[in-house]
Design a protein around this motif. Sequence first.
Motif, mmCIF file in Angstrom:
data_model
loop_
_atom_site.group_PDB
_atom_site.id
_atom_site.type_symbol
_atom_site.label_atom_id
_atom_site.label_comp_id
_atom_site.label_asym_id
_atom_site.label_seq_id
_atom_site.Cartn_x
_atom_site.Cartn_y
_atom_site.Cartn_z
ATOM 1 N N ALA A 51 -11.458 -66.302 1.965
ATOM 2 C CA ALA A 51 -10.081 -66.516 1.551
ATOM 3 C C ALA A 51 -9.443 -65.206 1.095
ATOM 4 C CB ALA A 51 -10.024 -67.535 0.420
ATOM 5 N N VAL A 52 -8.171 -65.035 1.428
ATOM 6 C CA VAL A 52 -7.406 -63.843 1.063
ATOM 7 C C VAL A 52 -6.031 -64.296 0.600
ATOM 8 C CG1 VAL A 52 -6.508 -61.626 1.842
ATOM 9 C CG2 VAL A 52 -8.596 -62.524 2.852
ATOM 10 N N ALA A 53 -5.578 -63.786 -0.546
ATOM 11 C CA ALA A 53 -4.245 -64.124 -1.054
ATOM 12 C C ALA A 53 -3.640 -62.883 -1.698
ATOM 13 C CB ALA A 53 -4.315 -65.269 -2.060
ATOM 14 N N VAL A 54 -2.359 -62.633 -1.407
ATOM 15 C CA VAL A 54 -1.648 -61.475 -1.942
ATOM 16 C C VAL A 54 -0.706 -61.942 -3.047
ATOM 17 C CG1 VAL A 54 0.003 -59.640 -1.390
ATOM 18 C CG2 VAL A 54 -1.819 -60.207 0.218
ATOM 19 N N PHE A 55 -0.601 -61.149 -4.111
ATOM 20 C CA PHE A 55 0.271 -61.491 -5.227
ATOM 21 C C PHE A 55 1.739 -61.248 -4.854
ATOM 22 C CE2 PHE A 55 -3.662 -61.463 -7.393
ATOM 23 C CZ PHE A 55 -3.495 -62.153 -8.586
ATOM 24 N N PRO A 56 2.645 -61.986 -5.484
ATOM 25 C CA PRO A 56 4.074 -61.840 -5.169
ATOM 26 C C PRO A 56 4.615 -60.433 -5.392
ATOM 27 C CG PRO A 56 3.692 -63.854 -6.430
ATOM 28 C CD PRO A 56 2.399 -63.091 -6.434
ATOM 29 N N ASP A 57 4.007 -59.695 -6.348
ATOM 30 C CA ASP A 57 4.495 -58.335 -6.591
ATOM 31 C C ASP A 57 4.082 -57.353 -5.507
ATOM 32 O OD1 ASP A 57 1.814 -57.941 -7.079
ATOM 33 O OD2 ASP A 57 2.045 -57.548 -9.219
ATOM 34 N N GLY A 58 3.185 -57.791 -4.615
ATOM 35 C CA GLY A 58 2.758 -56.945 -3.514
ATOM 36 C C GLY A 58 1.786 -55.860 -3.890
ATOM 37 N N HIS A 59 1.415 -55.785 -5.163
ATOM 38 C CA HIS A 59 0.549 -54.700 -5.622
ATOM 39 C C HIS A 59 -0.926 -55.096 -5.685
ATOM 40 C CE1 HIS A 59 4.172 -52.591 -6.376
ATOM 41 N NE2 HIS A 59 4.490 -53.240 -7.493
ATOM 42 N N ARG A 60 -1.198 -56.393 -5.690
ATOM 43 C CA ARG A 60 -2.573 -56.827 -5.859
ATOM 44 C C ARG A 60 -2.924 -57.917 -4.846
ATOM 45 N NH1 ARG A 60 -3.055 -59.205 -11.300
ATOM 46 N NH2 ARG A 60 -0.868 -59.733 -10.912
ATOM 47 N N MET A 61 -4.221 -58.125 -4.713
ATOM 48 C CA MET A 61 -4.751 -59.117 -3.780
ATOM 49 C C MET A 61 -5.995 -59.718 -4.412
ATOM 50 S SD MET A 61 -6.312 -58.345 0.051
ATOM 51 C CE MET A 61 -7.410 -57.042 -0.557
ATOM 52 N N VAL A 62 -6.272 -61.003 -4.151
ATOM 53 C CA VAL A 62 -7.501 -61.642 -4.612
ATOM 54 C C VAL A 62 -8.207 -62.242 -3.407
ATOM 55 C CG1 VAL A 62 -6.389 -63.858 -5.138
ATOM 56 C CG2 VAL A 62 -8.507 -63.246 -6.288
ATOM 57 N N THR A 63 -9.534 -62.115 -3.393
ATOM 58 C CA THR A 63 -10.329 -62.583 -2.264
ATOM 59 C C THR A 63 -11.529 -63.383 -2.768
ATOM 60 O OG1 THR A 63 -11.577 -60.502 -2.256
ATOM 61 C CG2 THR A 63 -9.679 -60.657 -0.787
ATOM 62 N N GLY A 64 -11.990 -64.333 -1.963
ATOM 63 C CA GLY A 64 -13.151 -65.143 -2.306
ATOM 64 C C GLY A 64 -14.195 -65.069 -1.216
ATOM 65 N N SER A 65 -15.472 -65.196 -1.614
ATOM 66 C CA SER A 65 -16.549 -64.907 -0.667
ATOM 67 C C SER A 65 -17.721 -65.868 -0.794
ATOM 68 C CB SER A 65 -17.040 -63.466 -0.897
ATOM 69 O OG SER A 65 -18.252 -63.206 -0.227
#
Length: 1282
Positions: free
Chosen positions: A27-41
């Motif tokens: 899974a990949v998701a980008v934050f609304p501010d465009g500066h960060r991202m969170v991923t799951g593995s």
Amino acid sequence: MSEVAQPIVRITRPCRVFRDHKSSVLAVAVFPDGHRMVTGSYDKTLCLWDLKDGVVLRKMEGHRGRVEAVAVSRDGKSIASGDLNGEIIAWNGDTGESLTQAIKIHTEKITSLDFSPDGAVLATVSWDKTIELWNTKTWHVEGNPINSDEKIFCVRFSPSDELLAIATANDIQIWNPRASATSSGRQCIAKFRAVDISAWHVSLAWTPDGTRLFSAGSRSDSIIREWDTSTWKQVGDVWREHTDYIYALAVNSTSTLVASASWDKNVRLWRLSDRRTVAIFKASDQLNGVTFSMDGKHVLSGGKDANITEWTIPEDALLEGNPKEQALDDASPRDAPQEPATKNAREFHLKVLFMTTTARNACIAGDLPTAETMFIQEIRADGNNHNAYANHSFVLARKGDWDNALYDALRSVSIQPSLTGYISKGIALCGKMQFKDAMKAFDLAFMFTGGDLNNIHLLLLVKAVALFNANKHKDAMLRIQELAIACPDADTLTCHLVEAYLHVQLGVNALNDAHHNEAVDHFTAAINTGILSSQQAIHSQYEVFVVLFGWDLKSSWQTATQQRCHALLRAGRLGDAHEAFKHIMDISDEATKASYLDWSTAFKKECNTRYVASGVTDLAVGGDTALAASEYDRAIELYSAAIDLDFATHIIFANRCKAKLAKMQWEEALDDAQKVTELDPSSVLGYELKHAALHGGQRYDEAIEAFEIMVSKLNDAPDTPIQTRPHQRYITRSEAEGAIQRVIDAQMENAPPRLFNTSTGYLCGRDTQINTFKMSTEYKELLSLTMKHANLRSEHIQDVVLKFFQYAMLSHRWEGQEPLLHDIQGKSMHELNPVDGIAKLQSFCKVARDAGYRWAWSDTCCIDKNNNIDLQESVNSMFVWYRYSALTIIYLSDVPPLSKSGALAKSAWNSRGWTVQEFLAPKVVLFYQKDWTLYLDDRSPNHKESTEIMRELGDATGINARALIAFRPEMRGAREKLQWSSMRMTTLQEDIAYSLFGIFGVHLSPIYGEKKQNALGRLLQEIVAQSGDITCLDWVGKSSEFNSCLPANITSYGAPPSESGLPSLSEDEMQASISSLRDAETVELASQLYTTLDQQTAPRFAQRRLHLPCIIFTVTEVAPRSDQEQGTYFTYEVKADGLCDVLISTEAKFIPFSRAMPIRQKFLLIRPWDRNLLEQHDFAAPFDLAEDAQSITTEDYLTPPGSPVYDSSDIYPGENVPVDSESESRALRLLVRLRQPFSAFLLAQQWGGEYKRIAADHDIIVQVKDMTSVRDMMDVRMLEIL
């Protein structure tokens, strides 16, 4: 004129790679501010990334299964993640810290989750066929789940927040999630099937305006469909390009582009306007997730290679998607020369390449004679055509005719100074190695760029290429690198292109010079830019370099990748060479593979030759050797080489699969196992390996299916040896289920029948608990393992079952309005109004859940108090339930936060009757204060291990430390246990006795409404009857109506036992007394007495009648004291045969009597016989609850009762009893003890010959007069006492 379709841009190298996860990224998701991202593995972690620097800001741990889904709220304040075990965790979006522990709600893996646009609700879906909606303030589920008939793969809120779309195996469903708090109120607005009947709906995505919904399917229907959300009808043709599962869809913010990620290792970029693929990003392995960056310029994908890759969207795709840019393009003349897609390349092309389309095409195609002829004709037609001279100079420079190239360049500048003229002059001077003059020419060219930074940037690149062609390689590369750093806002794509192409040229030169490792570095640098993979697109976009320098951009990618393989091979790096070759073939389509056929054949031949030269004459055998030596990486390398060099067999695939299994590369191993079954459909080994890979990858349903196929094939094989037949090595599914069920049944025997599910808040019966387990990942893993290993140790099954079913118990003080069973049943406790007992219950379940426990029990509402059978089972089993709890939470509602030591001792909890067993029975306890913080802030896992807390509890309760920490239920020493509860209270008076059932291990029916005397009497009667222990007869107070030998109230045990106030003999004193008694007559009397007492049987107690063995002393005189005052109690002087005179105070009134004035009623002073005085070995084995769970509900652990009792008043031993020294010593020791003061009972004979105990206001302490009274102690009988 019909529009010519633009070529698809194929990109194989990402612009960036994020590496930290250890296994597949799902899974990949980008934050609304465009500066960060969170991923799951798969590695059970999440990573919070800084997108600018590409670093991990926080490693987020807490999941116990692989992370299957991740979502970020629209405001970026919250993150949610779901895992294989059906658990979710909420995280703080700013810090990455967990807001909750892992919350178990689904029974199978969570496949998808999504925040509502307002962030108030989180939707989670699972293969357990349910949709749960969570309140993101409380992180509790709202209402009942929405149920589906099939597994659910994806959930997405509409942009308006009004609709919820879910993709199931069977259909797509559209729901109104906000209709009601109950599932019955939530409305299903539409259902429609999109995929082939054999396929699943896997992924969904809405357009930002909500007018379209996209769906995609699984392997057998890997198609994207577009749906009109006003009619729920399909729009247009389907999008057919992918060849495997489409696991993720994303739509950009302008609704112009759609990205799709597939297991076919491609991210496809689709143009929404015509539903065509405009770009393909080729990954190295299967893809699971995809999203757009917030600026819309990049696509981020995650996959099986454990990396997150960032791909740059080609500018032509962005421009085509921009309505304004599209309008400008449409306004361009149709017959104008084809222009580069990028703005700066377009402008520079217009300013430099002033030539006809035919001449330009000749230059691009390398037909220099035709181009030269055309330019000469233009010069002849117009001698002042400065562009024609410059263009002719370019052609001559490409032919290496530097003198004439310089001549034409000078002519062009002399006719009219221009950008084109000075560029041609600079190139020609570089060719003649006149670098100083060349630099002056390029400097003058800058005067004609109009000050445009992009044009200046490209001119500097042309200047660097001219220097490179003049063998100024280092200088040229340094200029390009410095240019990229100095002008970060310029066209970095063009800069990367030039650098990449020049690296290819340097690589070719190094390879020709046999500098193989240097060549590898150059080719790798070129490939890593990723830009060369566009091939046709970059050839047209950057044709200025093709025209000026004759670059072959079309084949540059092929040259770089193929020559890199050769360089690696010749450098002796066979494994790397093979991997590079495999990568080329993996990313190539069939047409490309066909064009590479001759090269690939030659390469494989050379590769094999070099393996032989390195000593590996047979790749498969070499792999076998490495596998046997546990050199798994080497084995995988050699097997892979054998496979890719066309020596593949199902055996090689099987062995490579084994090596990958050993490396825990589950997905890769599964691919090999699947290949084994394809190459050899009858292969048992293939399905065995498939089972192992699926089991290791936690895909247990599929693993079980594969295993059953394997067993069926074994059964069908006619030549299977008997010793390897399935029934010898494996067990069937039903047999495995039976083995597990037996362990479950045993576990359930010691657990409460009703427990709260701490995640859902629902009260669950045993059937529901078992069904929850059987739907869980843990059960499926265990079932898969048990089928495979018929000899699996039962301890492992027990461990898994115990871990799943472990529960927490609550110990507390009832107060206020406590919820009962009917208040809770059928409702989620989390959703009830948090007042009084409900709030306490909610907090208890939260603490239990946060501690990792799925189940919890409270006495307020987990017992059906209106059902006598249920109530009886609960009263008799409660000690066992507390004993087998994984944790008992003790809530002290009257202990304020931050309390100091001593607050526990003062708590009202310490005064309640039921709480005694609630802290003695458990092995693990934690004390919580009023605000549900830990008492004394003691964060140790078990407060029974806290010296400070146990010392305080011991002082407050009077219970010794050993019993507090490791109490064992038993009836011996009953007096001490009764004293523990003597000052405690219960709401119902009879409960003071019922609360002690578990302490003593007795099982009696509670009879609510009976008198407390009766309840206590029944308990004490059972203790004496079963154990023979008579310490419970030691009390001071009023006699019970149940039996006169028992107290009317448990408070009678509040005083210390009578023996505590009596003197004790030291061993020296004992020996001295024995020495004085060794005359023959005394020894004989002692032996006779010893034998008489030894033959006494245990007490009997039934039907309220106590049959008690006693040493009897007949009362001969009772006289009231003359000096006593009037009051409730009367004091009498009592004389008895063989005893010293004694004063007795009692409420009873006696008629004075003496030997001279006898009365008919008989009175006795008795010493209840205690076998412990014999100092014999106790043959009763100690009871260990942990080793024998069943014994707590039986009598096995009690002191075995004696043989049937009878009156032994006429039994005397023979005259000649053989006495050895040891028995003589024991007899004399007994005699000495019997001469010590003791506590006696005063009995009065009744009309039927039975006796009743006369209660006194203090212990009746008496003593034998002297040795002459020994014969008086020979009156030993069993008395019946009412």
